[in-house]
Design an enzyme around this catalytic site. Structure first.
Site, PDB file in Angstrom:
ATOM      1  N   THR A  18      13.806   6.500  23.057  1.00 31.26           N
ATOM      2  CA  THR A  18      12.345   6.515  23.008  1.00 31.26           C
ATOM      3  C   THR A  18      11.817   5.309  22.252  1.00 31.26           C
ATOM      4  OG1 THR A  18      12.374   8.926  23.050  1.00 31.26           O
ATOM      5  CG2 THR A  18      10.358   7.889  22.262  1.00 31.26           C
ATOM      6  N   ASP A  89      20.304   6.297  17.032  1.00 28.54           N
ATOM      7  CA  ASP A  89      20.433   7.621  16.433  1.00 28.54           C
ATOM      8  C   ASP A  89      21.037   7.511  15.040  1.00 28.54           C
ATOM      9  OD1 ASP A  89      19.497   9.477  18.197  1.00 28.54           O
ATOM     10  OD2 ASP A  89      21.400   9.698  19.258  1.00 28.54           O
ATOM     11  N   CYS A 157       8.107   7.999  10.666  1.00 29.80           N
ATOM     12  CA  CYS A 157       6.791   7.896  11.295  1.00 29.80           C
ATOM     13  C   CYS A 157       5.704   8.634  10.527  1.00 29.80           C
ATOM     14  CB  CYS A 157       6.831   8.367  12.744  1.00 29.80           C
ATOM     15  SG  CYS A 157       7.769   9.868  13.035  1.00 29.80           S
ATOM     16  N   HIS A 259       0.665  11.057  15.374  1.00 32.68           N
ATOM     17  CA  HIS A 259       0.768  12.069  14.325  1.00 32.68           C
ATOM     18  C   HIS A 259      -0.567  12.157  13.584  1.00 32.68           C
ATOM     19  CE1 HIS A 259       4.917  12.266  15.186  1.00 32.68           C
ATOM     20  NE2 HIS A 259       5.449  11.750  14.104  1.00 32.68           N
TER      21      HIS A 259
END
Ligand SMILES: NC(=O)c1ccc[n+]([C@@H]2O[C@H](COP(=O)([O-])OP(=O)(O)OC[C@H]3O[C@@H](n4cnc5c(N)ncnc54)[C@H](OP(=O)(O)O)[C@@H]3O)[C@@H](O)[C@H]2O)c1
Ligand SMILES: NC(=O)c1ccc[n+]([C@@H]2O[C@H](COP(=O)([O-])OP(=O)(O)OC[C@H]3O[C@@H](n4cnc5c(N)ncnc54)[C@H](OP(=O)(O)O)[C@@H]3O)[C@@H](O)[C@H]2O)c1
Lengths: 372, 372, 372, 372
Positions: A18, A89, A157, A259
């Site tokens: 992503t 990851d 984030c 967010h």
């Protein structure tokens, strides 16, 4: 140092994920950087990018990378890269990024692995680019010392969203003493496949593993300074001179991107600033990254909404390509001093865009290439 | 006083609305109450219920009311009703409920109009049924005094969710000093048509008009006591002896039903209770409504989840038919003392179920009928 | 044969999955069946059910199974079960179900593995319970012949929805000649974790692997008859005497539960029936399962909506506990003859409820236990 | 005729609505057009645009219109406009657009009011710009004849999506005989506030009032020709020489933007083309609007996806700024000949972009200004 049109070859690790896809999209027309090498897992290695990736961006795959062969994440495939971006990851980022650093590569990572490393700066480019001063020591302390290799990470984030306005407030009004944060985080923050749809359609999940600890810890490292000991060694001071207590509650919500965070703060200074003073300070806040000319740094570091019902993720997450932070509803808090709502694009400034601005900054300052 | 199988005729005002429909559904098989009259606007009056309503419940319209003719909201159509439930719009609830009270009817209202009235109790039936002691004064002070008529309101749906655990904590550990609440509220809380889908699919709206004020004010009335002045008059003390500061941030989220709230509290008592003590106190909390046998009162007033990711609205909102409150993630707060997540079904315990339990309580205590 | 209150021990294979959980929930208060054994993968085996399962139902785990130890899916753990329900993954269902059949167990499967087997009936209990007549041959042809063991499957969830009204129409009006179906299928149809939320929030996926073929093929087996050859052997005739052409287009939509399907049909008979005749035939249709008293069979096999905008999954999927099928918008089709909308609860009649009614039928008919 | 940099003043009616906002956004940097006047209801008139509008676009309001005063929709305020775009509600569009035509203004409308008018062309700019040949007659038959005023409408958003590939197929393979369409339409297609969120979160509504009739009728007008009678009068032939039967089923789905449609077609020609031939014909199809240089016309009129699970609204609706149409899953249909999936951005090519390309075409062809 100016770049005067010079182009730097860059690599992207975790290029199929992503965040990796967002790197590819953002770098498609970048004034400094040209994608030169792509790395992913063994499943993907050896395939042209278009075959390896499950492309989920709304723009098509940039033509320059469509047929580029994905490599394994080994430094030898990235030797020509001045900069390596990592969207790996956390399971694998630790070893791989270390091997890249050892191979004298400049690594800009989104993974959490080195965020708590005492020699790795954790840089939100709209806030604490001053922490680049730790890079020489990071190199020097290696055995043998590194000439060019280093790792810089950007923040989680949800940390990123809140740390930008907090930095603006501390710059204007001095130390913040405590801060309560409730997040409503987009599903893209969990990567792909990430959150199962059965868990989030018509639902909220009031828990994200490890997230609250990240906000509570990373914020201190980012907002704190760097101190030099008697032995000449630098350390991150974790905001200890003016202790800052942070309490976060993290929720997953059915939003694709962006967010939203409800934040209450208490200032050390009494009386605290008024809502109007806070609004002005936020609006006035500028980042050094923008000032020195990082092309991806947003003009409005913090955009302050006056409408009562903004920011909203669907409407505001793409403002300035998601590189800035939006704040709204600045008002008095009956328990602490001031409360407000923050919106930050978790995939842009919350991830790939942060790394890119960090790299732009490093280029402009001559840190990339070992000239720091 | 026991009901010994006696059935009471009841009316429903605003019977076609979101809350009104839930009243109809909940009353379909009620041991005390039989729906006898339905009221709505002139648009609906004169029509059989099935034609007037845009039925949005998942069970079919109860057969007993399908063909019942909807009336205008005038007391003469409700004279045989021992109890009148109101799910009226706030625009009209003020005058209509007043006319019903004057007509000696017992009104249990969801509307906000009388919540701040100094003689109207604001009762969350799992918390402060003791406030029924204000009803005699409400009747007596009317000109001329009322024999049977009165108004009792229940709280706003987001207030209800938070006030239940706060009451449990105050009972166990003494006064709470401050409380910060961030809500994530379901769209059904805005009625129908309510929130436009373009505003909430893939989105959060960080603002609900008037909602924060309601939570901050209503909580004080509900958790506070009733004091008697030298003149013999009773007043709601608004928790003034132990001032309680509440700060709420309200958000609308894409969830059909069930309000989720992140709550942090600070106790007056030092040291504060531990998370484990808090969990036990919440789990042990019982309501008088349940103890005296209100049929709709939940056995678990507060259900405490141990799993880290619960409560979730889709999975937990129908537990005990939505009559209780779920709490999860009880843990330390680095700024205040303890934080946790609450889930309350806004349409059930947050609205219709609260009114129904309030009325059950009034029946069992002989308050309905003027025998109080 | 009546059951006269007798209770049958049953096992559930794949008990931790989406369909398995629904089995557990549906069997909690079943008049015939008592859950006796639970099977799942090695990951789950040995654990109490509550630890093994990631429970996603809205009611709590039935107390009788909470602490039941999950077994591996081996027949020896299920020897006392009169009936075994399977909600296994297709990857493993083939071998496991076969081993259970060989161990003389009656297996009612949701998996696709044996649906195309020429000796295994594919039974939608509201449609073709007559296909139980294949069971004796299934047993007899085994080497060595089986006494009690057999496998019966139910259909794919999207097939189930469409085959019920088609059966009703064929019963009333003779063969259907062609049928075009467009499905809008709920995410629960893909199990858990199933569809990633990033793929379906604010989105449609116009493809479900293998689904269109299943509808096109299974419908023929279900609606077709059984013919006996000169050799005495029975075969499924696949509707060949009156060829039926079916064309399906399958879409995934952001709905939790309930598959909606738009269906157009052309009848062999000219002139075709009118919409009103079709509505009446659908409403009048009854299943043998209901007639003979299967407790889970719905009273309204097909509920026909008159409102223009129904059925809707959120409002109608739980009608009759999801055991029936809802049809609405019956009207003329300008290309074929008649078109309408079907809603079927994919997890109930589309999966677990079908298996349960099939087993109820087998009990009532004496097929379970080898007395057929 | 070329525009050679000339800029035309344009007006936008219904400027505050969903379609109107898209006009404003699209016209912000248009090479031909400059927004000069804005019209909306009396509620909005007299206010600066930023106060009148509830702006729901993801980009900010273009600075040139932020403070522009909204007018009532009267021709006198639009006299200087060469082109007037209308995104008016159908309730009021009839009279207002007529008054603008009478005032010699060129009106490009999204409303349905004049779509069935025998002198008004219904133009999907990627399909039937040839229908502009009706404009002279429209003017001439007015009493008194018009010099410059005319009305051109574009199609309903769901019609637009399907008519583009149908036109491509007819061009390549001759007449289509029948077509079955099932739509899954975005909520933005209903304007704002439009669809209540309670109706569409976790739900499908299998009905959109009037929509099926629009698709079934408009497609014939668009795909049909124009014939000239013995009296010299032109009429739309409604595809009557080769009758085309269309059957549509329309559904509302929880998608913000982008209508997805499942389409099956039967060709007159036997044998019909293969899926591969269809794919090639779709990909090869070009519009005259693009050929003559309309700046908003997409290069790929129809983009054909090869991946099995595309197009998807969230990923594909913004391709070419939503000006083209995406097709995927071209395959055989067992009942008709060929089936496929179409995606069209309902607000772009399904509404505002169509009007704008129509106006660009009229400018390039000299139709605007009365020079036709
Ligand atoms: N939804 C929640 O979760 C919730 C929770 C707590 C409290 N409340 C409160 O409960 C009340 C009802 O909310 P809701 O969500 O059910 O609203 P709603 O869906 O909009 O229903 C409003 C009802 O009021 C009736 N009404 C409107 N104007 C009227 C008039 N002039 N005379 C008589 N009746 C009239 C309507 O009848 P017609 O159909 O004839 O127009 C309808 O029955 C509100 O005061 C709300 O604040 C709601
Ligand atoms: N949305 C789509 O995808 C789509 C696609 C194709 C075609 N269409 C068609 O396009 C038209 C507009 O649709 P929409 O979705 O944009 O609707 P909308 O969001 O409801 O906007 C309607 C507009 O009409 C104005 N208006 C309403 N009453 C008026 C009056 N009395 N006088 C002057 N102006 C008035 C409104 O102004 P105020 O703000 O002042 O009320 C607003 O600007 C409709 O005819 C629709 O069928 C829509």
């Amino acid at each position: 140092m100016m770049t005067s049109g010079k182009q730097y070859k860059v690599g992207v690790l975790g290029a199929t994920g992503t965040v990796g896809q967002r790197f590819i999209a953002l770098l498609a027309e970048h004034p400094f950087f040209v994608v030169h090498a792509l790395g992913a897992s063994q499943r993907s290695a050896g395939k042209p990018y278009i075959k390896a990736v499950n492309w989920k961006q709304t723009q098509p795959i940039p033509s320059a990378v469509r047929e580029m062969i994905v490599q394994e994440c080994k430094p030898e495939h990235f030797q020509d890269c001045a900069v390596v971006f990592s969207g790996l990851d956390a399971d694998v980022a630790g070893d791989i990024e270390q091997s890249f650093r050892l191979a004298e590569l400049a690594v800009f990572s989104n993974a959490k692995n080195y965020r708590r490393d005492p020699h790795v700066p954790l840089i939100v480019p709209l806030v604490n680019t001053s922490h680049y001063s730790m890079v020489p020591q990071q190199r020097a302390l290696h055995q043998p010392p590194l000439k060019k290799g280093f790792i810089v990470t950007n923040a989680n984030c949800s940390t990123t969203g809140v740390v930008v306005p907090l930095a603006a407030l501390e710059r204007a009004f001095g130390p913040i003493e405590s801060c309560i944060i409730t997040t409503m985080q987009a599903i893209s923050g969990a990567g792909y496949p990430g959150v199962p749809s059965l868990d989030i359609v018509d639902n909220i999940v009031p828990y994200i593993s490890g997230e609250e600890e990240k906000i509570e810890w990373e914020t201190l490292k980012i907002l704190g300074g760097i101190v030099q000991g008697d032995d000449g060694l630098k350390t991150f001071d974790m905001h200890t001179k003016q202790p800052l207590r942070i309490s976060a509650s993290c929720n997953r919500v059915p939003v694709i991107e962006g967010h939203t965070e409800c934040v209450s703060v208490r200032f050390a200074r009494r009386p605290p600033p008024s809502p109007q003073q806070v609004r002005e300070a936020l609006q006035a806040y500028t980042s050094e990254a923008y000032t020195i000319g990082c092309p991806s740094a947003p003009r409005h570091t913090v955009y302050v909404h006056e409408e009562p019902d903004r920011p909203q993720p669907r409407l505001d997450r793409d403002y300035q390509s998601g590189a800035g932070v939006c704040v709204g509803r600045v008002r008095q808090c009956r328990v602490l001093d001031i409360k407000f709502v923050v919106l930050a694009n978790n995939v842009a400034i919350g991830a790939a865009t942060s790394s890119i601005i960090n790299a732009e900054y490093a280029v402009l300052k001559g840190i990339v290439g070992g000239h720091a």
